[in-house]
Design an enzyme around this catalytic site. Structure first.
Site, PDB file in Angstrom:
ATOM      1  CB  THR A 137      -0.982  -0.012   1.190  1.00  0.00           C
ATOM      2  OG1 THR A 137      -0.266  -0.291   2.397  1.00  0.00           O
ATOM      3  CG2 THR A 137      -2.049  -1.068   0.988  1.00  0.00           C
TER       4      THR A 137
ATOM      5  CE  LYS B  52       0.201  -3.351   3.431  1.00  0.00           C
ATOM      6  NZ  LYS B  52      -0.547  -2.461   4.414  1.00  0.00           N
TER       7      LYS B  52
ATOM      8  CB  THR C 117      -1.295  -1.212   9.244  1.00  0.00           C
ATOM      9  OG1 THR C 117      -1.991  -0.513  10.224  1.00  0.00           O
ATOM     10  CG2 THR C 117      -2.172  -1.292   8.046  1.00  0.00           C
TER      11      THR C 117
ATOM     12  CD  GLU D  97       2.290   5.298   6.112  1.00  0.00           C
ATOM     13  OE1 GLU D  97       1.542   4.586   5.441  1.00  0.00           O
ATOM     14  OE2 GLU D  97       1.914   6.013   7.047  1.00  0.00           O
TER      15      GLU D  97
ATOM     16  CG  ASN E 164      -0.644   8.232   7.392  1.00  0.00           C
ATOM     17  OD1 ASN E 164      -1.285   7.191   7.311  1.00  0.00           O
ATOM     18  ND2 ASN E 164       0.667   8.231   7.580  1.00  0.00           N
TER      19      ASN E 164
ATOM     20  CB  THR F 128      -6.525  12.483  -2.195  1.00  0.00           C
ATOM     21  OG1 THR F 128      -5.401  12.765  -1.334  1.00  0.00           O
ATOM     22  CG2 THR F 128      -7.804  12.880  -1.510  1.00  0.00           C
TER      23      THR F 128
END
Length: 396
Positions: free
Chosen positions: A150, A177, A188, A267, A391, A396
């Site tokens: 992702t 992942k 996650t 991230e 995040n 979007t």
């Protein structure tokens, strides 16, 4: 005695397994896959560990409908849609998908795993359209590992062969992942581990729980726990070889290395930091304080700013409400003492040393509580501007 040897690539190294992925339109305007599968020639024993989030996603609830100790030969995985908070319709959608799949290929108790945005039903038509393009006899771990990503910035796959002293061997491989919403009590993340070891089901259950506690349950990017977190271990036993100690070490190794990949890919993360708490009165105290440090936003932002502010470390330990005493506490960055009862202020030379340590991509923070013998280590990363951007723009 045994020897664990790392292999190139991933899932294709394990006897009797197949994997592939295609783009079915869930991930638009790209050739990157979004629907993947892992298949075995024969039904496998399976062990699994799932999220501690009360609102478990539909794929987990679907798994739990099967009888105890069931076997499976097929796992279907999709990206971009978590199929979470979708109620009974989410489970029915999985059954619809597998009904179509069974007309393409014979499957035994098929499983599904999903990752992506919460609150939307699966695009069933798109997912079943993938069955016309998937090669169910392919061995393409690279495509499968990339399809389940992702916000990951790189694929995560590993494989080992385990050579036993009697000349026999077995293989173990995994894809994984995860990059955000990573918190102890898993992350996650999705992780699929396959092996041809002839491992008893009871050992699978025991060793997977232990390996999860030592790996995915010790990492934190942002302190959030997802609805979909899943670790699956499947064994088709085709090597006819097994050694419990060797398998345990190989499983621990592959899961820890994957956990560190997730943390490095946090991230926008720039730093991987181990938080060791020792000298605590109990293991539970050590774990509580260590995980508080790996979750603390103030600590994470200090790591990002490369600021050797030991006050944030000490404050977090105190706020964790474990048994502690500031007169007995010591804090080290790697081997550098930055706080003790007799040394509370950093002089210029020591502060420069601390800055040099914090500029490294990886280092260790050690906090000795000074009240006992218990210890625990968790792993965290910094929190950057990029994390907020990723995040904030997730949908979007």
């Amino acid at each position: 005695m045994f020897n664990i040897v790392e292999l190139k690539n991933g899932l294709e190294n394990v006897q009797g397994f197949f994997c592939d992925a295609v783009n079915a339109g869930l991930r638009p305007n790209t050739d990157q896959g979004d629907v993947a599968f892992i298949r075995s020639e024969v039904p496998c024993d399976i062990s699994a560990v799932f999220t501690s989030n009360t609102f478990q996603a539909a794929p987990i609830k679907h798994f739990q409908k099967y009888p105890k100790d069931f076997q499976t030969d097929f796992v279907l995985i999709n990206a971009k849609n978590a199929n979470a908070m979708t109620g009974e319709k989410g489970i029915e959608d999985i059954d619809t998908i597998f009904s179509t799949l069974s007309r393409k290929i014979e499957v035994t108790n098929p499983l599904m795993s999903s990752t992506g945005v919460i609150g939307y039903r699966l695009p069933v038509d798109k997912i079943v359209s993938a069955f016309d393009n998937l090669d169910f006899t392919a061995s393409n771990s690279d495509k499968a590992a990339r399809a389940i990503m992702t916000t990951d910035s790189f694929k995560k796959e590993l494989a080992y062969t385990v050579e036993l002293s009697n000349g026999e061997y077995f293989n173990i491989a995994a894809i994984c992942k995860g990059a955000g919403m990573i918190n102890p009590a898993m992350a996650t993340m999705l992780c699929f581990i396959i092996t041809d070891a002839d491992i008893p089901k009871a050992d699978m259950d025991e060793l997977l729980i232990h390996a999860t506690e030592s790996s995915f349950n010790r990492i934190s990017v942002d302190g959030d726990t997802s609805t979909n977190d899943t670790v699956m271990l499947l064994s088709n036993k085709q090597s006819e070889s097994y050694d419990k100690k060797a398998f345990s070490e190989a499983l621990n190794k592959i899961m820890f290395e994957l956990a560190m990949m997730i943390l490095k890919d946090g991230e926008g993360a720039n730093k991987l930091v181990a938080f060791e708490v020792k000298g605590a009165k109990s293991t539970e105290d050590a774990k509580t304080a260590s995980m508080a440090l790996s979750n603390s936003l103030l600590v994470k932002t200090a790591l990002f700013g490369e600021d050797p502010n030991w006050g944030r470390i000490a404050s977090t330990i105190g706020a964790s409400n474990i048994a502690c005493d500031e007169s007995k506490l010591t804090i080290h960055y790697d081997d550098l003492l930055i706080y003790s009862d007799t040394f509370r202020e950093l002089d210029k030379e020591r502060e420069e040393q601390a800055y040099r340590i914090m500029k490294q991509e990886s280092f260790k923070v050690t906090c000795d509580i000074g009240l006992g013998d218990a210890s625990y280590t968790s792993y965290g990363c910094d929190l950057s501007y990029e994390y907020v951007k990723i995040n904030a723009e997730y949908r979007t």
